[in-house]
Motif scaffolding. Structure first.
Motif, PDB file in Angstrom:
ATOM      1  N   ARG A 171      13.302   1.415  13.531  1.00 14.56           N
ATOM      2  CA  ARG A 171      12.971   0.021  13.216  1.00 14.56           C
ATOM      3  C   ARG A 171      12.943  -0.231  11.715  1.00 14.56           C
ATOM      4  O   ARG A 171      13.334  -1.302  11.247  1.00 14.56           O
ATOM      5  CB  ARG A 171      11.617  -0.358  13.826  1.00 14.56           C
ATOM      6  CG  ARG A 171      11.625  -0.496  15.329  1.00 14.56           C
ATOM      7  CD  ARG A 171      10.405  -1.272  15.810  1.00 14.56           C
ATOM      8  NE  ARG A 171       9.150  -0.660  15.393  1.00 14.56           N
ATOM      9  CZ  ARG A 171       8.504   0.272  16.091  1.00 14.56           C
ATOM     10  NH1 ARG A 171       9.019   0.710  17.237  1.00 14.56           N
ATOM     11  NH2 ARG A 171       7.360   0.769  15.656  1.00 14.56           N
ATOM     12  N   ARG A 172      12.482   0.763  10.961  1.00 17.13           N
ATOM     13  CA  ARG A 172      12.347   0.577   9.511  1.00 17.13           C
ATOM     14  C   ARG A 172      13.588   1.038   8.746  1.00 17.13           C
ATOM     15  O   ARG A 172      13.645   0.922   7.525  1.00 17.13           O
ATOM     16  CB  ARG A 172      11.121   1.360   9.011  1.00 17.13           C
ATOM     17  CG  ARG A 172       9.831   1.034   9.753  1.00 17.13           C
ATOM     18  CD  ARG A 172       9.243  -0.314   9.370  1.00 17.13           C
ATOM     19  NE  ARG A 172       8.325  -0.803  10.393  1.00 17.13           N
ATOM     20  CZ  ARG A 172       7.072  -0.370  10.581  1.00 17.13           C
ATOM     21  NH1 ARG A 172       6.577   0.586   9.813  1.00 17.13           N
ATOM     22  NH2 ARG A 172       6.314  -0.885  11.529  1.00 17.13           N
ATOM     23  N   VAL A 198       9.760   4.310  15.212  1.00 20.98           N
ATOM     24  CA  VAL A 198       9.320   3.704  13.947  1.00 20.98           C
ATOM     25  C   VAL A 198      10.410   3.845  12.891  1.00 20.98           C
ATOM     26  O   VAL A 198      10.730   2.882  12.166  1.00 20.98           O
ATOM     27  CB  VAL A 198       8.010   4.357  13.458  1.00 20.98           C
ATOM     28  CG1 VAL A 198       7.668   3.904  12.051  1.00 20.98           C
ATOM     29  CG2 VAL A 198       6.866   4.035  14.413  1.00 20.98           C
ATOM     30  N   GLU A 252       0.258   5.722  15.775  1.00 22.26           N
ATOM     31  CA  GLU A 252      -0.266   4.603  15.005  1.00 22.26           C
ATOM     32  C   GLU A 252      -0.241   4.910  13.512  1.00 22.26           C
ATOM     33  O   GLU A 252       0.063   4.046  12.679  1.00 22.26           O
ATOM     34  CB  GLU A 252      -1.691   4.292  15.455  1.00 22.26           C
ATOM     35  CG  GLU A 252      -2.319   3.107  14.730  1.00 22.26           C
ATOM     36  CD  GLU A 252      -3.754   2.855  15.185  1.00 22.26           C
ATOM     37  OE1 GLU A 252      -4.406   1.973  14.591  1.00 22.26           O
ATOM     38  OE2 GLU A 252      -4.218   3.536  16.129  1.00 22.26           O
ATOM     39  N   GLU A 299       3.222   4.438  12.236  1.00 17.42           N
ATOM     40  CA  GLU A 299       3.512   3.004  12.194  1.00 17.42           C
ATOM     41  C   GLU A 299       2.978   2.382  10.903  1.00 17.42           C
ATOM     42  O   GLU A 299       3.645   1.543  10.274  1.00 17.42           O
ATOM     43  CB  GLU A 299       2.881   2.323  13.407  1.00 17.42           C
ATOM     44  CG  GLU A 299       3.260   0.877  13.591  1.00 17.42           C
ATOM     45  CD  GLU A 299       4.652   0.695  14.150  1.00 17.42           C
ATOM     46  OE1 GLU A 299       5.419  -0.062  13.522  1.00 17.42           O
ATOM     47  OE2 GLU A 299       4.970   1.291  15.186  1.00 17.42           O
ATOM     48  N   LYS A 300       1.802   2.804  10.476  1.00 19.82           N
ATOM     49  CA  LYS A 300       1.195   2.248   9.266  1.00 19.82           C
ATOM     50  C   LYS A 300       1.788   2.841   7.995  1.00 19.82           C
ATOM     51  O   LYS A 300       1.888   2.161   6.967  1.00 19.82           O
ATOM     52  CB  LYS A 300      -0.315   2.505   9.283  1.00 19.82           C
ATOM     53  CG  LYS A 300      -1.057   1.735  10.357  1.00 19.82           C
ATOM     54  CD  LYS A 300      -2.537   2.089  10.355  1.00 19.82           C
ATOM     55  CE  LYS A 300      -3.299   1.295  11.411  1.00 19.82           C
ATOM     56  NZ  LYS A 300      -4.742   1.676  11.461  1.00 19.82           N
TER      57      LYS A 300
END
Length: 367
Positions: free
Chosen positions: A163-164, A160, A126, A129-130
């Motif tokens: 995706r980014r 992550v 998490e 992700e942030k």
């Protein structure tokens, strides 16, 4: 000696490793520096190492497997190829100085540290992700903490990054040869690893795995045995990153160590190490007087903080009785800050495939 310091360097090697080094010393010179049998034998060895490492670690092209002096060498290449002054980088709170110091050396880099509770992969995932957004130039993350044996959720971190669209650099110093490491599955830009730990090779060896499309910067310039008329380094791998005479003798030992790991299989190695470390953790907890950090899942590294003596004093006492462990900060002060052990450091016990449950019992009897 009972040796529980394999997270630093494996001492017990398969017999094939020193034998391979000795054969190379007696029969091999340098690849690309001649067409005689000794040079050809060295070239064949290097190709075998690259090919077998590529198969084992999910690298599409053997030429993208680079021989380095150690994991630190590879991490310096990877970090300094991707990170520039003014960039933002995301790291975990468990990184070794082999990650943090090269980033610091680049200068003017904004570092976002993902802090998460020890042994809480969901919170770590998490946090990444942030933290990873459009400003981030690279993510640099250890696969396994060298202090606590904590396996970070690399699949989630890699997802992550994909995706980014952010390059991922993995420090596999404590996982290569112990846990599955797969450049293709993670889509990593680079993975760096030492030869002298879980791969059972000699000191002074390592591998840098380069992902498709990467154009790494050379840390050294010099002879490569190719394109000798031009003064720029070759723009192709592995020549671009292997200036000068390679450590062929070390590569021979590393190849033998890699073949040992592949022949046993990661599951068998993990089962043996888990049995040994599980017994140590259980025994320390039962004795009391220790704060024990033991990773779920059987990582071959655990740390302990004695409640009544400094870690260094306990390590010295064990050394006097023929037991090798390591005490202190383990070149990873950030990990200790994250876990709350920066004031004391820890005593670290780390196993290899050569340790036994009987050795763990003997050590517990000395504590």
């Amino acid at each position: 000696m009972i040796y529980f310091d394999s997270a630093a360097t494996t001492l017990q090697k398969p017999a094939a490793v020193p034998a391979a080094v000795a054969r190379a010393v007696a029969s091999m010179t340098t690849p690309g520096r001649g067409d005689h049998p000794a040079a050809r034998a060295a070239a064949e060895l290097m190709l075998s190492l690259r090919t077998e490492a590529a198969e084992f670690f999910g690298v599409p092209e053997p030429d993208s497997v680079i021989l380095t002096a150690n994991a630190t060498h590879g991490l310096n290449i990877a970090i300094k190829s991707l990170v520039r002054p003014g960039d933002t980088v995301v790291i975990s709170g468990y990184e070794h100085n082999a990650v943090t110091r090269p980033i610091h050396a680049v200068g003017d880099v904004q570092v976002r540290v993902v802090n998460a509770r020890l042994f809480d992969p969901a919170q770590m995932a998490e946090g990444f992700e942030k933290a990873v957004d459009e400003k981030v130039r690279a993510v640099v993350c250890t696969h396994v903490s060298n202090v606590f044996g904590y396996a970070l959720p690399m699949d989630a971190v890699a997802a992550v990054c994909r995706r980014r669209g952010v390059p991922l650099i993995v420090d596999a110093s404590q996982s290569a040869g112990i846990l599955p490491v797969d450049l293709g599955r993670w889509g990593a830009a680079y993975i760096a690893m030492p030869g002298h730990k879980g791969l059972y090779g000699p000191q002074g060896t390592g591998l840098l795995l380069c992902g498709p499309g990467q154009r790494p910067e050379a840390l050294l310039e010099g002879g490569t045995g190719s394109l000798s008329r031009q003064q720029d380094m070759p723009d192709f791998l592995p020549d671009r990153l292997e200036a000068g005479t390679q450590n062929v003798h070390g590569a021979a030992g590393l190849l033998a160590g890699l073949r040992f790991v592949r022949s046993l299989g990661l599951e068998r190695i993990a089962a043996q190490e888990a049995a040994v470390m599980g017994r140590l953790a259980e025994g320390l907890e039962r004795k009391g007087g220790y704060q024990v950090f033991a990773a779920p899942g059987g990582s071959p590294v655990l740390s302990a903080v004695p409640r009544d003596t400094p870690p260094e004093a306990l390590a010295d006492r064990l050394a006097e009785r023929g037991v090798a462990v390591r005490a202190g900060l383990h070149c990873a002060p950030l990990a200790h800050l994250t876990a709350g052990t920066s004031e004391t450091g820890t005593v670290r016990f780390s196993a290899s495939a050569f340790n036994t449950v009987e050795e763990a019992e003997e050590v517990l009897g000395l504590l």
